[in-house]
Write an enzyme that holds these catalytic residues in place. Sequence first.
Site, mmCIF file in Angstrom:
data_model
loop_
_atom_site.group_PDB
_atom_site.id
_atom_site.type_symbol
_atom_site.label_atom_id
_atom_site.label_comp_id
_atom_site.label_asym_id
_atom_site.label_seq_id
_atom_site.Cartn_x
_atom_site.Cartn_y
_atom_site.Cartn_z
ATOM 1 N N SER A 163 -4.909 2.663 -0.775
ATOM 2 C CA SER A 163 -3.625 3.226 -1.168
ATOM 3 C C SER A 163 -3.889 4.477 -2.000
ATOM 4 O O SER A 163 -5.017 4.729 -2.434
ATOM 5 C CB SER A 163 -2.830 2.198 -1.982
ATOM 6 N N CYS A 164 -2.837 5.279 -2.219
ATOM 7 C CA CYS A 164 -2.967 6.490 -3.051
ATOM 8 C C CYS A 164 -1.574 6.920 -3.467
ATOM 9 O O CYS A 164 -0.699 6.082 -3.675
ATOM 10 C CB CYS A 164 -3.704 7.585 -2.276
ATOM 11 N N GLY A 165 -1.324 8.211 -3.567
ATOM 12 C CA GLY A 165 -0.010 8.691 -3.933
ATOM 13 C C GLY A 165 0.982 8.682 -2.794
ATOM 14 O O GLY A 165 2.121 8.249 -2.935
#
Length: 289
Positions: free
Chosen positions: A239-241
């Site tokens: 996951s990330c932004g």
Amino acid sequence: MSEEKSRFVVSADWLQAELGKPDLRILDASFYLPVQKRDADAEYAVGHIPGAIRFDQDKIADHSVPLPHTIPTPEYFAAEVGNLGIGETDRIVVYDGIGMFASPRVWWLFRVMGAKNVFVLDGGLDGWKAEGRPLETAVSQYEPKPFTAAYDAGRVVNLEAMKNIVSNGALQIADARSAGRFAATEPEPRAGMRSGHMPGARNLPSGVFAKQGRFKSLPELKQTIEDAGIDLAKPVVTSCGSGITAAIITLALESLGHTDNRLYDGSWSEWGSRAETPVVTGPPEAVKA
């Protein structure tokens, strides 16, 4: 330490020797956050790798949802990339300006859609320019061709699946955002979004995987991931932004032979903007750069 590199990453020397080959397609997938103060389209117009096609990750996306650059339907993806002259059997090399920022997302996207021969350029366009390699300003165009998509839905996680993963703690979560955003000591760049992280997540900031735009060696990648508390023998969700830099972790995992991984496409732009999703604050696990 061994300099053994990812089988998914190609050197500038290799790419320059392959320029002009009929089965080669080069994609400029540059993408920048506002704080980076760079314009991907303007940079492409000023000079790009000969034969490179501009690949806009916000255009080839699902526009029916409010989230940024969400994965498109296989049908839309196939039509768009086919119109660019890309087939699923072509050799596809993706680059971005920085070197290891946005290009892994497009590498991941093509692989999820069924393309097999997809690679990322080590060092990116910045490295290419720094070495005085050839550039062109003409917009590269190819005859449209069919792209037959074979979408692997099992490699993509949606919101409901992510809620279950967080709730039962069955899968490891690797978050590519900065340590400050993960710990909630820095604000999110998107308005109205909470800082922090999902319960149980480990922090692997996207920048720890490369040095000056060049991907780390396999032993270094392994050490970096393990230092964050990720067990390479177990499944991982990245996951990330907004789903872009999560693919850098995916690229590192796949490079090490870890295939039991999925990417949460909505990432923090979805999770952090909803009232019902649990958020934890506090310092992340230490990561060695």
